[in-house]
Scaffold this active site. Sequence first.
Site, mmCIF file in Angstrom:
data_model
loop_
_atom_site.group_PDB
_atom_site.id
_atom_site.type_symbol
_atom_site.label_atom_id
_atom_site.label_comp_id
_atom_site.label_asym_id
_atom_site.label_seq_id
_atom_site.Cartn_x
_atom_site.Cartn_y
_atom_site.Cartn_z
ATOM 1 N N CYS A 139 -0.723 -4.587 4.077
ATOM 2 C CA CYS A 139 -1.217 -5.970 4.016
ATOM 3 C C CYS A 139 -2.333 -6.161 5.040
ATOM 4 O O CYS A 139 -2.126 -5.976 6.245
ATOM 5 C CB CYS A 139 -0.099 -6.965 4.283
ATOM 6 S SG CYS A 139 -0.729 -8.658 4.413
ATOM 7 N N ILE A 140 -3.486 -6.552 4.551
ATOM 8 C CA ILE A 140 -4.657 -6.612 5.428
ATOM 9 C C ILE A 140 -4.530 -7.703 6.488
ATOM 10 O O ILE A 140 -4.882 -7.496 7.654
ATOM 11 C CB ILE A 140 -5.959 -6.744 4.597
ATOM 12 C CG1 ILE A 140 -7.186 -6.597 5.497
ATOM 13 C CG2 ILE A 140 -6.007 -8.043 3.808
ATOM 14 C CD1 ILE A 140 -8.471 -6.365 4.737
#
Lengths: 119, 129, 99
Positions: B77-78
């Site tokens: 997840c960025i």
Amino acid sequence: MTMKSLLIISRHPPARQAAREALDLALAAAAFGVPTGLLFMDDGVLQLLKGQDAAQIGRKSLAANLQALPMFGVEDIMVCQHSMSERGLGAAQCLLDARPVQSAEIAALLDHYDQVVTL
Amino acid sequence: MKFAIALLAGPQDPAARSALCFAQAVIAEGHQISRLFLYRDAVHLASTLGVQPQDESDIAAEWRQFIEKHELDGVVCIAAALRRGVLDEDEAKRWDRPTANTGAPWELSGLGQWVDALQSADRAVTFGT
Amino acid sequence: MLHILRHSPGSETRFASCLRALGAQQSLLLLEDAVYALLPHSRTLASLQILPGSVRLYAIEADVLARGLALDDLPERVKIIDYSAMVRLSLEHKKVVSW
């Protein structure tokens, strides 16, 4: 393709980053058009308390995000009655209109959704 | 059958190993892993900078080897990664940070990748809740 | 439905929450620190023992052994399994819920 619903059970008190990250998943699911229910349980119910001033400890308040949930399509918002009572809380102290769910209903509720993710 | 596996706890948590053992068993049993998704503190597993004592296992390295060996889709997840200082070359450049600490086989992407994986998998299993 | 519980019963209300949410025809798998619920003579073991007989109980062998619990001391209704069995178990159930 049959759309599967997603239930996210959130259980972290609001001062934790994890609380925000749980809401983010709910919003992402809603943005993808996935019917999403949200059940607040255990310490997660503390996210719903009115009158939080998160800025006092350098956090951003979650209140605005919580109140925006219905606007983004997360309409099925529930709270575990047992977890509320355990903490001496009542509906009047909640900043959201969450449907109280009794312990006996939870098994059936989890059954109702195709995917259940606990955050 | 297609499995989507999400991990939420970091390298110091026993869940990092449980999830890997489960993922290995999925492959060994002849099933597929459609996506691995790292969220919350699990994003630290994608960092290549951790140094472990020689007599201790390096769970981050084991994850990397596992994903490379089976050519799996490993997504980090960025947003969670940026908050915790896990950046690939592009992000390090974008935010003017002195170094990047992640890259292939992991890929930084959005939460939508998890939502998508949940939708299409036969079974979704979350570790480290 | 397969419930997966990973938290020690002493540190979390989730242990109790999971038991409350457990349906009579469902299964519960203990892994990581949740295996401490199996300590002989503990209150948590007693609360597992009184679950309806139709609830199937499992624990991951590596987690049990890693935490010093003797396999011989475990109650008969708890089935000790490895990760391959966990994969098969997750396919036998319609969904997996992690606590």
